[in-house]
Write a protein that holds these residues in place. Structure first.
Motif, PDB file in Angstrom:
ATOM      1  N   ALA A  96       0.832  -1.203   0.000  1.00 54.24           N
ATOM      2  CA  ALA A  96       0.000   0.000   0.000  1.00 54.24           C
ATOM      3  C   ALA A  96       0.867   1.254   0.000  1.00 54.24           C
ATOM      4  O   ALA A  96       0.557   2.247  -0.681  1.00 54.24           O
ATOM      5  N   TYR A  97       1.957   1.216   0.753  1.00 55.52           N
ATOM      6  CA  TYR A  97       2.876   2.353   0.801  1.00 55.52           C
ATOM      7  C   TYR A  97       3.491   2.611  -0.572  1.00 55.52           C
ATOM      8  O   TYR A  97       3.546   3.748  -1.051  1.00 55.52           O
ATOM      9  N   THR A  98       3.933   1.530  -1.215  1.00 57.35           N
ATOM     10  CA  THR A  98       4.535   1.651  -2.541  1.00 57.35           C
ATOM     11  C   THR A  98       3.518   2.156  -3.560  1.00 57.35           C
ATOM     12  O   THR A  98       3.834   3.008  -4.396  1.00 57.35           O
ATOM     13  N   ASN A  99       2.313   1.638  -3.511  1.00 52.78           N
ATOM     14  CA  ASN A  99       1.297   2.061  -4.464  1.00 52.78           C
ATOM     15  C   ASN A  99       0.997   3.547  -4.343  1.00 52.78           C
ATOM     16  O   ASN A  99       0.774   4.241  -5.353  1.00 52.78           O
ATOM     17  N   ALA A 100       0.985   4.060  -3.116  1.00 52.90           N
ATOM     18  CA  ALA A 100       0.760   5.487  -2.926  1.00 52.90           C
ATOM     19  C   ALA A 100       1.861   6.308  -3.587  1.00 52.90           C
ATOM     20  O   ALA A 100       1.603   7.374  -4.174  1.00 52.90           O
ATOM     21  N   LYS A 101       3.090   5.829  -3.514  1.00 54.23           N
ATOM     22  CA  LYS A 101       4.198   6.518  -4.182  1.00 54.23           C
ATOM     23  C   LYS A 101       4.046   6.454  -5.704  1.00 54.23           C
ATOM     24  O   LYS A 101       4.317   7.430  -6.414  1.00 54.23           O
ATOM     25  N   MET A 102       3.587   5.310  -6.210  1.00 60.16           N
ATOM     26  CA  MET A 102       3.445   5.168  -7.648  1.00 60.16           C
ATOM     27  C   MET A 102       2.311   6.034  -8.182  1.00 60.16           C
ATOM     28  O   MET A 102       2.408   6.579  -9.280  1.00 60.16           O
ATOM     29  N   VAL A 103       1.230   6.174  -7.417  1.00 62.55           N
ATOM     30  CA  VAL A 103       0.108   7.013  -7.846  1.00 62.55           C
ATOM     31  C   VAL A 103       0.592   8.426  -8.171  1.00 62.55           C
ATOM     32  O   VAL A 103       0.217   9.015  -9.188  1.00 62.55           O
ATOM     33  N   GLU A 104       1.432   8.970  -7.308  1.00 64.65           N
ATOM     34  CA  GLU A 104       1.965  10.308  -7.550  1.00 64.65           C
ATOM     35  C   GLU A 104       2.807  10.344  -8.822  1.00 64.65           C
ATOM     36  O   GLU A 104       2.692  11.269  -9.637  1.00 64.65           O
ATOM     37  N   ALA A 105       3.657   9.335  -9.011  1.00 61.94           N
ATOM     38  CA  ALA A 105       4.574   9.341 -10.147  1.00 61.94           C
ATOM     39  C   ALA A 105       3.848   9.233 -11.480  1.00 61.94           C
ATOM     40  O   ALA A 105       4.292   9.796 -12.486  1.00 61.94           O
ATOM     41  N   VAL A 106       2.744   8.482 -11.535  1.00 57.92           N
ATOM     42  CA  VAL A 106       2.044   8.267 -12.810  1.00 57.92           C
ATOM     43  C   VAL A 106       0.899   9.237 -13.023  1.00 57.92           C
ATOM     44  O   VAL A 106       0.200   9.160 -14.039  1.00 57.92           O
ATOM     45  N   SER A 107       0.687  10.174 -12.096  1.00 54.93           N
ATOM     46  CA  SER A 107      -0.493  11.030 -12.154  1.00 54.93           C
ATOM     47  C   SER A 107      -0.588  11.830 -13.454  1.00 54.93           C
ATOM     48  O   SER A 107      -1.691  12.133 -13.922  1.00 54.93           O
ATOM     49  N   ALA A 108       0.559  12.160 -14.071  1.00 50.63           N
ATOM     50  CA  ALA A 108       0.534  12.941 -15.310  1.00 50.63           C
ATOM     51  C   ALA A 108      -0.119  12.195 -16.459  1.00 50.63           C
ATOM     52  O   ALA A 108      -0.536  12.819 -17.455  1.00 50.63           O
ATOM     53  N   TRP A 109      -0.251  10.872 -16.361  1.00 52.50           N
ATOM     54  CA  TRP A 109      -0.914  10.118 -17.418  1.00 52.50           C
ATOM     55  C   TRP A 109      -2.402  10.439 -17.501  1.00 52.50           C
ATOM     56  O   TRP A 109      -3.050  10.131 -18.518  1.00 52.50           O
ATOM     57  N   ALA A 110      -2.953  11.086 -16.477  1.00 49.57           N
ATOM     58  CA  ALA A 110      -4.361  11.481 -16.531  1.00 49.57           C
ATOM     59  C   ALA A 110      -4.612  12.510 -17.620  1.00 49.57           C
ATOM     60  O   ALA A 110      -5.737  12.643 -18.120  1.00 49.57           O
ATOM     61  N   HIS A 111      -3.559  13.246 -18.017  1.00 45.56           N
ATOM     62  CA  HIS A 111      -3.726  14.261 -19.070  1.00 45.56           C
ATOM     63  C   HIS A 111      -2.636  14.162 -20.137  1.00 45.56           C
ATOM     64  O   HIS A 111      -2.359  15.122 -20.859  1.00 45.56           O
ATOM     65  N   THR A 112      -2.008  12.990 -20.270  1.00 47.39           N
ATOM     66  CA  THR A 112      -0.955  12.769 -21.264  1.00 47.39           C
ATOM     67  C   THR A 112      -1.385  11.686 -22.242  1.00 47.39           C
ATOM     68  O   THR A 112      -1.942  10.673 -21.834  1.00 47.39           O
ATOM     69  N   ARG A 113      -1.120  11.924 -23.527  1.00 48.84           N
ATOM     70  CA  ARG A 113      -1.376  10.912 -24.550  1.00 48.84           C
ATOM     71  C   ARG A 113      -0.164  10.834 -25.465  1.00 48.84           C
ATOM     72  O   ARG A 113       0.468  11.847 -25.780  1.00 48.84           O
ATOM     73  N   SER A 114       0.179   9.604 -25.884  1.00 44.98           N
ATOM     74  CA  SER A 114       1.311   9.414 -26.781  1.00 44.98           C
ATOM     75  C   SER A 114       1.072   8.169 -27.615  1.00 44.98           C
ATOM     76  O   SER A 114       0.688   7.121 -27.070  1.00 44.98           O
ATOM     77  N   GLY A 115       1.343   8.267 -28.894  1.00 45.03           N
ATOM     78  CA  GLY A 115       1.226   7.105 -29.763  1.00 45.03           C
ATOM     79  C   GLY A 115       2.216   6.016 -29.423  1.00 45.03           C
ATOM     80  O   GLY A 115       1.999   4.843 -29.767  1.00 45.03           O
ATOM     81  N   ASP A 116       3.306   6.358 -28.757  1.00 48.67           N
ATOM     82  CA  ASP A 116       4.302   5.363 -28.343  1.00 48.67           C
ATOM     83  C   ASP A 116       3.885   4.616 -27.072  1.00 48.67           C
ATOM     84  O   ASP A 116       4.571   3.683 -26.655  1.00 48.67           O
ATOM     85  N   TYR A 117       2.794   5.033 -26.457  1.00 46.55           N
ATOM     86  CA  TYR A 117       2.372   4.443 -25.185  1.00 46.55           C
ATOM     87  C   TYR A 117       0.864   4.178 -25.204  1.00 46.55           C
ATOM     88  O   TYR A 117       0.111   4.670 -24.367  1.00 46.55           O
ATOM     89  N   ASP A 118       0.450   3.374 -26.138  1.00 47.04           N
ATOM     90  CA  ASP A 118      -0.962   3.049 -26.260  1.00 47.04           C
ATOM     91  C   ASP A 118      -1.456   2.329 -25.000  1.00 47.04           C
ATOM     92  O   ASP A 118      -0.869   1.353 -24.553  1.00 47.04           O
TER      93      ASP A 118
END
Length: 380
Positions: free
Chosen positions: A252-274
């Motif tokens: 749970a501790y690790t997941n909380a850290k990962m949530v912050e790191a990936v949060s930019a994907w909520a408004h990021t799109r890339s053809g290289d990362y379908d």
């Protein structure tokens, strides 16, 4: 099977100082060698508590090399998009010499939008930059008077110094996540493969590994010679209930850290990362107990973890397994206990046994079939 440790930090200054983190991580690297583990691995990430204490795996592995003599050192992984290939190839060749030829080089594209933004690199260039960077490093290691002309880098003629200790160069592994073509490309090129099984259903992971091995064979490479690294969140305790309870807390501790790191994907799109736009929801919905039950984490008593590994081997064959033993701000003593229990009570049943021995019988026990799985990566 071969086993190592993956020192992927998921902490920041509020949890532990960098000095203390590196002291503890280096102690674990030395312990891993003493216990007979195959490798120590670390990652390249920036800025966030999710991996940010490891912006340069080469620096850490050089320190580990100075304290050890046998254990393999694995970049898991370096990101070519963020470093000029002449610089990266030189750093890695120097580490290979410092370690007397114990380096295996894992390369990755990277996947965190904030990291690409900080380096000023469009994410839509990540795949091309990755392929060009790996090719340039291999050519610099293997050749002399190298002339390189790519989309992003042009140089030469140059002859890299020092030359790698391993000739023509260290073993190269490629990190893949959810894209089968990445596995096929690694196989065609004769490189190794690195996966984190927690991000896919077991059936999907098996399909990707099968595609990798089939692509190696079709390209004329020995399909059995391609090393496949699998990284698993790991927590062992003599008491199964304690292992599950503490593993859940650290996850749970690790997941909380990962949530912050990936949060930019909520408004990021890339053809290289379908498909990566769904990563935030997947991390938020991760279910630790389900992941353990579905063979996506190695958590429990030694007996339970032996059963989990028999299942892993049945699904994927004799792969190289990396235990992620520091996730979630785990104290050194608990990481060390996981490693000692694994080395003493789990690992002997999966190293290469003599035919007809008790180890061979245990290693050949048939595990269950893959279960349907969902969820997301805990670490890695």
């Amino acid at each position: 099977m071969k086993f190592g440790i993956n020192l992927f930090p998921t902490i920041g200054p509020a949890d532990k100082s960098a000095v203390d983190h590196f002291d503890d991580a280096l102690r674990l690297a030395v312990l891993a060698e003493e216990l007979g583990f195959h490798h120590v691995k670390t990652v390249e990430h920036y800025f966030f508590d999710y991996g940010g204490y490891s912006p340069d795996p080469v620096t850490f592995l050089a320190a580990a090399a100075a304290r050890t003599r046998r254990i393999r050192l694995v970049t898991g992984a370096v990101i070519p998009a963020f470093t000029h290939p002449v610089k990266l190839a030189g750093q890695l060749a120097m580490l290979d010499n410092l370690s007397h030829g114990r380096l295996d080089v894992g390369f990755a594209r990277g996947f965190l939008p904030d990291e690409f933004a900080a380096f000023g690199i469009p994410m839509d260039e990540s795949r091309e930059r990755f392929e060009e960077g790996v090719e340039a490093c291999e050519r610099l290691w293997a050749g002399e008077d190298v002339v390189f002309s790519g989309r992003f880098h042009r140089f030469g003629p140059v002859t890299l110094l020092p030359r790698p200790a391993q000739r023509p160069y260290p073993k190269v592994l490629v990190a893949a996540s959810i894209t089968p073509e990445s596995c096929a490309a690694a196989g065609r090129a004769g490189r190794g493969l690195m996966l984190v099984p927690s991000i896919n259903k077991p059936e999907r992971t098996r399909e990707m590994i099968d595609l990798y091995r089939r692509s190696r064979a079709e390209a004329g490479h020995d399909p059995d010679a391609g090393e496949v690294h699998l990284s698993y969140s790991s927590y062992l305790h003599e008491d199964a209930g304690t292992a599950r309870e503490r593993g859940r807390r650290y996850s749970a501790y690790t997941n909380a850290k990962m949530v912050e790191a990936v949060s930019a994907w909520a408004h990021t799109r890339s053809g290289d990362y379908d498909g990566y736009q769904r990563i935030v929801a997947k991390v938020n919905s991760a279910n630790f107990d389900k992941q353990v039950d579905e063979g996506k984490a190695l958590v429990g008593s030694p007996e339970q973890v032996r059963a989990q590994l028999r299942q892993v081997r049945e699904w994927y064959g004799d792969c190289t397994v990396s235990l992620q033993v520091i996730s979630g701000n785990m104290p050194y003593e608990e990481s060390a206990r996981t490693m000692r229990l694994f080395a003493r009570e789990v690992m002997p049943g999966f190293t290469v046994p003599e035919p007809g021995t008790a180890q061979a019988a245990d290693a050949g026990a048939a595990p269950a079939s893959p279960a349907s799985a969902s969820g997301t990566v805990l670490t890695g």
